[in-house]
Design a protein around this motif. Structure first.
Motif, PDB file in Angstrom:
ATOM      1  N   ASN A 125      76.591  41.736  13.675  1.00 12.06           N
ATOM      2  CA  ASN A 125      77.307  42.718  12.869  1.00 12.06           C
ATOM      3  C   ASN A 125      76.728  44.115  13.095  1.00 12.06           C
ATOM      4  O   ASN A 125      75.528  44.332  12.936  1.00 12.06           O
TER       5      ASN A 125
ATOM      6  N   ARG B 223      77.060  46.762  11.315  1.00 11.35           N
ATOM      7  CA  ARG B 223      76.498  47.316  10.069  1.00 11.35           C
ATOM      8  C   ARG B 223      75.064  46.854   9.868  1.00 11.35           C
ATOM      9  O   ARG B 223      74.199  47.636   9.452  1.00 11.35           O
TER      10      ARG B 223
ATOM     11  N   GLU C   8      72.728  48.798  12.296  1.00 13.67           N
ATOM     12  CA  GLU C   8      72.449  50.164  11.850  1.00 13.67           C
ATOM     13  C   GLU C   8      71.450  50.167  10.688  1.00 13.67           C
ATOM     14  O   GLU C   8      70.535  51.007  10.643  1.00 13.67           O
TER      15      GLU C   8
ATOM     16  N   ILE D  22      82.321  50.950   0.713  1.00  8.86           N
ATOM     17  CA  ILE D  22      81.694  50.062   1.686  1.00  8.86           C
ATOM     18  C   ILE D  22      82.221  48.643   1.522  1.00  8.86           C
ATOM     19  O   ILE D  22      82.579  47.967   2.490  1.00  8.86           O
TER      20      ILE D  22
ATOM     21  N   ILE E 110      84.338  46.315   4.237  1.00 12.93           N
ATOM     22  CA  ILE E 110      83.872  44.991   4.663  1.00 12.93           C
ATOM     23  C   ILE E 110      84.917  43.926   4.383  1.00 12.93           C
ATOM     24  O   ILE E 110      85.332  43.183   5.276  1.00 12.93           O
TER      25      ILE E 110
END
Length: 470
Positions: free
Chosen positions: A404, A406, A409, A458, A462
């Motif tokens: 993923n 995300r 990061e 967020i 998702i």
């Protein structure tokens, strides 16, 4: 906004099975405080309110006195359900008319049409799973091969979350000790042992680095491992692609430069999806179109995780192969040397050219060489085995893999924050400033599992990628 503020008291409904799919049965799912009572009002059979959890009941769905369908109703009473709310699943016949009519009946009785991913969002908000596990649900649904299925299943069962939670708890303990020092600042005491703290930070950074390094291959497994087939014109690249696919996908000709553009096809080998890229032959050419193909071939190598470099004893010298492999290589690329046309010369046995390539390229650039006849499926089988082994070896047995963006990061930010913590410890930074740096690292780690308040936008991003009904 707090995640708890996102919880809704609505009862939601959606088709849980794939819309339009062939099959005898469709499943309509409800979740929420009124799921059982709403279903009871359109269901003719046992009184669902009087039944225990995890039971199935036969009856009919009715619109007034009109029977819409004979159904099975599965009952999951809170908190023993996917969402930890009351959940009802109605198995109907897979008729578009029946499905739409049943859903509209349920909405008329007080349910609301679910948003994409709302069932799993509720599971997360109600503590049934953390955010990383919830995201893995979508990956599991999308998995198209065994490898991506295994990675998603491991993540959904807490493979990544458990270790991150352990790391988070240790950091919290040290943060508490640092905060305690502030209460005794006048006594100039240290409750948090700096040497132990430094050791913990080094351990956390090592683990985070491993997770970050796993992303390239985790992403490749999820989307298909890109494999570039490279070599001089007439090395047998297109023949190899056709043999791998067991079909005439690429044009094969004795005329050099037949392949002028890249051709990409996917193939599942032993549960791993590979994206094979047949490229133009590498050579200097005055043909403008072919020259563009050569440039594209080199660009595709930069996007690949595995490079199959084809050569033979007729049209190649060891020096040519060595120079081209070195020019194409970059850190992280897995190179497999493939000596082709063994049906014409040399056979499987190691020859002088193989020895020269091993001497020049092994260890630094590759450690794999295989002899094949590209037009013989049986001869190509060892190459398939090597490709599978390359990916499995890269995964490292037992290592957790992230897929993923995300998560990547967040890990990068956490790693940077831990670097600042380490620098602060070695430079004698005061406890209050050190605690601030630790909290920054904690925030980034916690954002992966959702152990902090997550912004509504967020969560919307998702879960908006989920299918409706999940």
């Amino acid at each position: 906004m707090s995640t708890s503020a996102l919880l809704s008291q609505d009862t939601i409904v959606a088709l849980a099975t794939s819309p339009g799919a062939n099959g005898a049965i469709a499943v309509i799912r409800l979740s929420g405080p009124q799921a059982i009572s709403i279903t009871n009002r359109v269901f003719k059979g046992k009184d669902l309110a009087q039944q225990v959890s995890h039971t199935i009941h036969f009856g009919t769905i009715r619109d007034g006195e009109t029977i819409v369908d004979e159904v099975l109703v599965s009952l999951f009473v809170a908190p023993y359900s996917y969402t930890k709310e009351d959940v009802v699943e109605i198995s109907t016949h897979n008729s578009k008319y029946i499905i739409e009519r049943v859903i509209q009946l349920l909405i008329r009785e007080g349910a609301r049409a679910a948003n994409p991913g709302e069932f799993t969002l509720r599971a997360f908000l109600n503590g049934s799973m953390d955010l990383a596990q919830a995201e893995a649900v979508a990956d599991l649904i999308a998995a198209e091969n065994r490898a991506s299925h295994e990675v998603a299943m491991n993540q959904m069962r807490g493979g990544i979350s458990n270790k991150l939670q352990e790391m988070r708890d240790k950091l919290i303990n040290f943060t508490a000790l640092l905060e305690l020092e502030l209460d005794f600042s006048e006594e100039d005491v240290e409750f948090a042992d700096r040497d132990q703290f430094l050791q913990l930070v080094a351990e956390l950074r090592t683990h985070i680095r491993r997770l970050m390094d796993s992303f390239a291959y985790g992403n490749a497994i999820k989307n298909g491992v890109p494999v570039a087939i490279i070599g001089k014109p007439n090395a047998g690249k297109s023949t190899l692609l056709n043999t791998l696919l067991d079909e005439e996908r690429a044009i094969v000709s004795d005329i050099a430069g037949t392949t002028r553009d890249t051709i990409e096809e996917t193939l599942n080998i032993d549960g791993i999806t590979f994206r094979f890229i047949d490229t133009a032959g590498l050579r200097d050419t005055q043909d403008t179109i072919e020259a563009i193909g050569v440039i594209k071939a080199k660009e595709k190598v930069r996007q690949a995780k595995v490079l199959l470099y084809l050569y033979d004893e007729y049209d190649n010298t060891a020096d040519e192969v060595i120079d081209q492999v070195k020019s194409l290589y970059f850190d992280g690329l897995k190179v497999v040397l493939v000596r082709n046309k063994i049906d014409l010369k040399g056979g499987y046995f190691e020859n002088e050219m193989d020895k020269a390539l091993k001497s020049a390229l092994f260890t630094a650039y590759t450690d794999t060489i295989v002899a094949i006849s590209a037009k013989d499926p049986q001869s190509v089988q060892p190459l398939k085995n090597i490709l599978v082994d390359v990916i499995k070896d890269t995964q490292l047995a037992g290592q957790q893999i992230i897929t993923n963006t995300r998560h990547l990061e967040a890990l990068q930010l956490a790693y940077g924050a831990l670097e600042e913590v380490e620098l602060g410890i070695t430079s004698g930074m005061s406890g209050d400033l050190l605690a601030h740096q630790v909290r920054t690292a904690l925030r980034h780690i916690s954002s992966i599992t959702g152990d902090i308040d997550i912004d509504r936008d967020i969560l919307g991003t998702i879960f908006g990628k989920f299918c409706i009904g999940k």
